[in-house]
Design a protein around this motif. Structure first.
Motif, mmCIF file in Angstrom:
data_model
loop_
_atom_site.group_PDB
_atom_site.id
_atom_site.type_symbol
_atom_site.label_atom_id
_atom_site.label_comp_id
_atom_site.label_asym_id
_atom_site.label_seq_id
_atom_site.Cartn_x
_atom_site.Cartn_y
_atom_site.Cartn_z
ATOM 1 N N ALA A 144 1.098 -1.255 -0.032
ATOM 2 C CA ALA A 144 -0.075 -0.051 0.311
ATOM 3 C C ALA A 144 0.839 1.128 0.165
ATOM 4 O O ALA A 144 1.598 1.622 0.887
ATOM 5 N N ILE A 145 0.933 1.996 -1.334
ATOM 6 C CA ILE A 145 2.143 2.898 -1.109
ATOM 7 C C ILE A 145 0.622 4.538 -0.561
ATOM 8 O O ILE A 145 -0.265 4.929 -1.361
ATOM 9 N N VAL A 146 0.531 5.111 0.789
ATOM 10 C CA VAL A 146 0.107 5.801 0.891
ATOM 11 C C VAL A 146 0.919 7.542 -0.213
ATOM 12 O O VAL A 146 1.722 7.995 0.220
ATOM 13 N N THR A 147 -0.234 7.413 -0.627
ATOM 14 C CA THR A 147 0.046 9.036 -1.712
ATOM 15 C C THR A 147 -0.407 9.809 -0.693
ATOM 16 O O THR A 147 -0.051 10.676 0.277
ATOM 17 N N ARG A 148 1.080 11.390 -1.248
ATOM 18 C CA ARG A 148 0.287 12.802 -0.730
ATOM 19 C C ARG A 148 -0.243 13.938 -1.744
ATOM 20 O O ARG A 148 0.453 14.462 -2.621
ATOM 21 N N PRO A 149 -1.348 14.375 -1.093
ATOM 22 C CA PRO A 149 -1.868 14.605 -2.312
ATOM 23 C C PRO A 149 -1.525 15.929 -3.337
ATOM 24 O O PRO A 149 -1.077 16.814 -2.173
ATOM 25 N N GLY A 150 -1.660 16.182 -4.437
ATOM 26 C CA GLY A 150 -1.011 17.237 -5.083
ATOM 27 C C GLY A 150 -2.328 18.366 -4.516
ATOM 28 O O GLY A 150 -1.309 19.601 -4.209
ATOM 29 N N ALA A 151 -3.133 18.331 -4.129
ATOM 30 C CA ALA A 151 -3.714 19.870 -3.567
ATOM 31 C C ALA A 151 -3.703 19.794 -1.486
ATOM 32 O O ALA A 151 -4.354 18.714 -1.125
ATOM 33 N N PRO A 152 -3.563 20.403 -1.019
ATOM 34 C CA PRO A 152 -2.793 20.385 -0.244
ATOM 35 C C PRO A 152 -4.056 19.947 0.846
ATOM 36 O O PRO A 152 -3.486 19.989 1.881
ATOM 37 N N GLU A 153 -4.674 20.982 0.872
ATOM 38 C CA GLU A 153 -5.977 21.250 1.906
ATOM 39 C C GLU A 153 -6.485 19.286 2.279
ATOM 40 O O GLU A 153 -6.867 19.287 2.508
ATOM 41 N N ARG A 154 -6.257 18.511 0.457
ATOM 42 C CA ARG A 154 -6.764 16.841 0.745
ATOM 43 C C ARG A 154 -5.584 16.050 1.978
ATOM 44 O O ARG A 154 -6.169 15.272 1.724
ATOM 45 N N ARG A 155 -4.194 16.910 2.322
ATOM 46 C CA ARG A 155 -3.531 15.516 2.966
ATOM 47 C C ARG A 155 -3.987 15.744 4.714
ATOM 48 O O ARG A 155 -3.696 14.618 4.824
ATOM 49 N N GLY A 156 -5.049 15.819 5.127
ATOM 50 C CA GLY A 156 -5.416 15.696 6.270
ATOM 51 C C GLY A 156 -6.632 14.258 6.528
ATOM 52 O O GLY A 156 -6.981 13.995 7.503
ATOM 53 N N GLU A 157 -6.964 13.721 4.697
ATOM 54 C CA GLU A 157 -7.313 12.192 4.741
ATOM 55 C C GLU A 157 -6.158 11.351 4.731
ATOM 56 O O GLU A 157 -7.111 10.024 4.991
ATOM 57 N N ILE A 158 -4.859 11.525 4.919
ATOM 58 C CA ILE A 158 -3.853 11.048 4.692
ATOM 59 C C ILE A 158 -3.793 9.573 6.026
ATOM 60 O O ILE A 158 -3.871 8.378 6.124
ATOM 61 N N PRO A 159 -3.948 10.172 6.986
ATOM 62 C CA PRO A 159 -3.682 9.635 8.911
ATOM 63 C C PRO A 159 -4.407 8.231 8.584
ATOM 64 O O PRO A 159 -4.174 7.860 8.570
ATOM 65 N N GLY A 160 -6.335 9.209 8.558
ATOM 66 C CA GLY A 160 -7.035 7.563 8.153
ATOM 67 C C GLY A 160 -6.992 6.736 6.980
ATOM 68 O O GLY A 160 -7.048 5.730 7.923
ATOM 69 N N ALA A 161 -6.293 6.779 5.735
ATOM 70 C CA ALA A 161 -5.902 5.868 4.595
ATOM 71 C C ALA A 161 -5.203 5.489 5.243
ATOM 72 O O ALA A 161 -4.963 3.871 4.776
ATOM 73 N N ARG A 162 -4.023 5.800 5.629
ATOM 74 C CA ARG A 162 -2.901 5.228 6.345
ATOM 75 C C ARG A 162 -2.857 4.044 7.506
ATOM 76 O O ARG A 162 -2.921 2.689 7.147
ATOM 77 N N ALA A 163 -4.118 4.165 8.573
ATOM 78 C CA ALA A 163 -4.708 3.290 9.139
ATOM 79 C C ALA A 163 -5.102 1.910 8.832
ATOM 80 O O ALA A 163 -5.184 1.125 8.938
ATOM 81 N N GLU B 262 5.632 5.347 2.024
ATOM 82 C CA GLU B 262 4.322 6.463 1.694
ATOM 83 C C GLU B 262 5.271 7.592 0.720
ATOM 84 O O GLU B 262 6.620 7.327 0.252
ATOM 85 N N ILE B 263 4.217 8.215 0.198
ATOM 86 C CA ILE B 263 4.787 9.377 -1.028
ATOM 87 C C ILE B 263 5.427 10.619 0.214
ATOM 88 O O ILE B 263 4.822 11.386 0.793
ATOM 89 N N GLU B 264 6.909 10.459 0.095
ATOM 90 C CA GLU B 264 7.555 11.860 0.399
ATOM 91 C C GLU B 264 7.640 13.330 0.125
ATOM 92 O O GLU B 264 7.995 13.655 -1.565
ATOM 93 N N ALA B 265 7.221 14.431 0.603
ATOM 94 C CA ALA B 265 8.045 15.829 -0.029
ATOM 95 C C ALA B 265 9.343 16.021 -0.757
ATOM 96 O O ALA B 265 10.692 15.329 -0.060
ATOM 97 N N PRO B 266 9.780 16.638 -1.666
ATOM 98 C CA PRO B 266 8.413 17.382 -2.246
ATOM 99 C C PRO B 266 7.950 16.374 -3.310
ATOM 100 O O PRO B 266 6.644 16.639 -4.347
ATOM 101 N N GLY B 267 8.060 15.319 -3.682
ATOM 102 C CA GLY B 267 6.503 14.444 -4.657
ATOM 103 C C GLY B 267 5.414 14.703 -4.065
ATOM 104 O O GLY B 267 4.750 14.766 -2.399
ATOM 105 N N THR B 268 4.027 14.815 -5.177
ATOM 106 C CA THR B 268 2.781 14.435 -4.767
ATOM 107 C C THR B 268 2.339 13.928 -5.330
ATOM 108 O O THR B 268 2.872 13.794 -6.695
ATOM 109 N N LEU B 269 1.230 12.960 -5.407
ATOM 110 C CA LEU B 269 1.026 12.138 -5.367
ATOM 111 C C LEU B 269 -0.781 12.030 -5.705
ATOM 112 O O LEU B 269 -0.862 11.487 -4.443
#
Length: 256
Positions: free
Chosen positions: A77-96, A107-114
Motif C-alpha cells: 500500500a502506497i500512501v499518497t501525498r495529494p497534490g492539493a494541500p487541503e486534502r492531506r488531512g485525509e491521509i492518516p485515516g487512509a494509512r490506518a 509513503e510518498i514524501e515531499a517534494p513528491g505529490t501523488l
C-alpha cells in the motif's frame, strides 16, 4: 467467498465544498450523495467485495474520494501525498486502513505529490498521469516502489483533466477506454475512444463485471456488446465535483 476488500469512506457533511478545477461549480445535494454512496457500496457488496470503512475525515470535503489517498499493488500500500494541500488531512485515516489490512505500507514524501486517481494499473504495466495533481518527484517515488513488485511505471502527460483515470481506464481484457483528447496518447497502447465522459471511468469488479456510471448509457451498452457485464450506479452528485466511479473506493484483492 469474498472477491476482496473494498475500502470506502463516508461522504463529509462538507462535501458540497469539494474542490472543482476544470468544471464550473454547481450545487451538490449532500443527502442524495449519501444515498448514492450507499448504493455504490451495495453494488460492491453484490459483486462479492467486503466493504471496509476508512476512518471518516469530516473536515475534509473531498475525503469520500478515497482512491486518491492509497495505491494498492499486491501486498503493498502506497500512501499518497495529494497534490492539493487541503486534502492531506485525509491521509492518516487512509494509512490506518491500510495497516489494518496488514499490507506493507510506504509513503510518498515531499517534494513528491501523488493522487491515486492518476494511477492506472493494467497487468504489470502502470500508467501514471503527471502534470496535474501528481508531479515528477511523486512519479519517481511511485515507480521505485512499484519496481520492487515487478511493475513498470510509465508517465502520461495530461491535458486539462483532473486525473489520468478521469480520461482513461481499462476493461477486463486490458482494452483502454478513453477520452483521447485529454491525455498524451503516445504514451499509451491503442485506445477505444468513447463519447460519454462517464464512459472513460470503469472499475473492474471481477467475473467480467464492470462498474460504470449511469451517465454513460451508450458506453454501458458497448461494454455489454463486448461481452462484459456492466454494473450501473448513479453518482451524479460526485460528478459535479469531478468525481467518477473509480474515485469512491480502493479495491484490495486477496493476497495470494
Amino acid at each position: 467467498m469474498s472477491t476482496g476488500t473494498a475500502l470506502v469512506r463516508a461522504p463529509s457533511s462538507r462535501l458540497a465544498e469539494g474542490i472543482v478545477t476544470h468544471i464550473a461549480r454547481t450545487p451538490v445535494d449532500v443527502d442524495l450523495a449519501r444515498r448514492q454512496h450507499d448504493a455504490y457500496r451495495a453494488a460492491l457488496a453484490d459483486a462479492g467485495w467486503s466493504t471496509v470503512d476508512v476512518p471518516p475525515a469530516d473536515d475534509c470535503p473531498d475525503s469520500v474520494f478515497v482512491e486518491d489517498t492509497l495505491v494498492v499493488c499486491g501486498d503493498l500500500a502506497i500512501v499518497t501525498r495529494p497534490g492539493a494541500p487541503e486534502r492531506r488531512g485525509e491521509i492518516p485515516g487512509a494509512r490506518a486502513a491500510a495497516e489494518s489490512l496488514l499490507l506493507d505500507v510506504v509513503e510518498i514524501e515531499a517534494p513528491g505529490t501523488l493522487d491515486g486517481g492518476d494511477v492506472l494499473q493494467v497487468g504489470d504495466r502502470v500508467y501514471v498521469g503527471v502534470g496535474g495533481r501528481t508531479n515528477q518527484a511523486g512519479f519517481d517515488q511511485l515507480a521505485t516502489h512499484l519496481a520492487g513488485r515487478g511493475r513498470t511505471a510509465t508517465p502520461v502527460a495530461l491535458h486539462g483533466v483532473l486525473h489520468l483515470k478521469s480520461a482513461v481506464t481499462a476493461l477486463p481484457d486490458g482494452t483502454l477506454v478513453a477520452l483521447p483528447n485529454l491525455v498524451d496518447i503516445q504514451a499509451l497502447p491503442q485506445l477505444l475512444p468513447v463519447e460519454e465522459e462517464g464512459g472513460a471511468h470503469v472499475v473492474l469488479l471481477g467475473e467480467e463485471r464492470v462498474l460504470i456510471a449511469a451517465s454513460a448509457p451508450r458506453t454501458a451498452d458497448l461494454i455489454h456488446r463486448l461481452g462484459f457485464a456492466p454494473v450501473v450506479v448513479d453518482i451524479s452528485e460526485y460528478e459535479k465535483l469531478e468525481g467518477c466511479v473509480t474515485c469512491l473506493s480502493v479495491l484490495v484483492p486477496p493476497i495470494s
